[in-house]
Enzyme design. Structure first.
Site, PDB file in Angstrom:
ATOM      1  N   ASP A   1       0.843  -1.210   0.000  1.00 62.45           N
ATOM      2  CA  ASP A   1       0.000   0.000   0.000  1.00 62.45           C
ATOM      3  C   ASP A   1       0.874   1.255   0.000  1.00 62.45           C
ATOM      4  OD1 ASP A   1       0.828  -0.172   2.633  1.00 62.45           O
ATOM      5  OD2 ASP A   1      -1.196  -0.175   3.508  1.00 62.45           O
TER       6      ASP A   1
ATOM      7  N   GLU B   1       9.305  -3.908  10.466  1.00 61.04           N
ATOM      8  CA  GLU B   1       9.539  -2.552   9.957  1.00 61.04           C
ATOM      9  C   GLU B   1      10.123  -1.649  11.045  1.00 61.04           C
ATOM     10  OE1 GLU B   1       6.745  -0.931   7.255  1.00 61.04           O
ATOM     11  OE2 GLU B   1       7.662   1.052   7.319  1.00 61.04           O
TER      12      GLU B   1
END
Ligand code: KIV
Length: 262
Positions: free
Chosen positions: A44, A180
């Site tokens: 995304d 992340e």
């Protein structure tokens, strides 16, 4: 469908590193695929580096469907993973419907953000036979609540939460997990603690694999480059150079009214 959990566990056991990059269109997917990338993610992040949104939260399912279709046409050997956009997996039932839609248009696996808090969704997706990649650490879909892209794993409670998330997604059937911007030492600790591969982004070199947004790697989004990225190319400069050359060539061609050969 191939049992990706076993395949990726075996890769980790053999110490085979996994290289993953994003692609949102046919030529990029094809170029990455031809360059032997292991995993292509229709992330995304498309919202930021292609669609011009400030963050990933405005991205819709129809946008990801559109980009997954295009990337699937260019992907022959890599594993194609597609992201579930925000609010398309609020319940386990919705997560399965969304995941199936992405598989219909060519995704071979899906990813959504969250660990312990999303176990029901992950179990529903894997229970439906859809290979699943997890994503823990900094979760870009929460950037507005968190007030920025903040490194995770600085405090003991964050470390405990990260380890709990990693164990939870493994137990729920994920074949791999993206970490992340997790502190490198903690990413290493997570990598040792679970048997599925960790795929790091800004989380140090001791993960089982690495993933980057391709635009960052090739210098195609020059207005912002995350600190942890060392670009391998400067494609934006090449585009500007070629555009200026074309503009000059076009403007330098005399108009018909000034041509002496008429
Ligand atoms: O959307 C994306 O590109 C991602 C990667 C940065 C892991 O989720």
């Amino acid at each position: 469908m191939v049992n990706l959990v076993d395949k990726y566990r075996e890769m980790k056991k053999r110490g085979e590193k996994i290289a993953a990059l994003t692609a949102y269109d046919y030529p990029t997917a094809r170029l990455l695929d031809e360059s032997e990338i292991d995993i292509i993610l229709v992330g995304d992040s498309v919202g930021m580096v292609v669609l011009g949104y400030e963050d990933t939260t405005p991205v819709t399912l129809e946008e990801i469907v559109h980009h997954t279709r295009a990337a699937a046409r260019g992907t022959k050997r890599a594993l194609l993973v597609a992201d579930l956009p925000i609010h398309t997996y609020d319940t386990p039932e919705q997560a399965v419907i969304t995941a199936k839609r992405l598989v219909e248009v060519g995704a071979q696996a899906v990813k959504l953000e969250g660990g312990v808090s999303r176990v029901a969704q992950i179990e529903a997706v894997t229970g439906a036979g859809i290979p699943f990649m997890a994503h823990i650490g900094m979760l870009p879909q929460n950037v507005r609540e968190e007030g920025g892209y903040k490194v995770k794993g600085r405090t003991q409670s964050e470390i405990d939460a990260l380890l709990a998330d990693a164990r939870a997604v493994e137990k729920a059937g994920a074949f791999s997990v993206v970490l992340e911007i997790v502190m490198a030492k903690i990413a290493e600790q997570i990598t040792r603690a679970i048997s599925i591969p960790t795929i790091g982004i800004g989380s140090g070199e001791n993960c089982d694999g690495q993933i980057l947004v391709t635009h960052d790697l090739i210098g195609l989004f020059p207005w912002f480059t995350p600190k942890f990225v060392s670009p391998e190319a400067r494609v934006a400069d090449e585009i500007r150079k070629a555009t200026r050359a074309f503009v000059e060539r076009t403007r330098g061609t005399p108009p018909l009214s000034k041509r002496s050969d008429d």
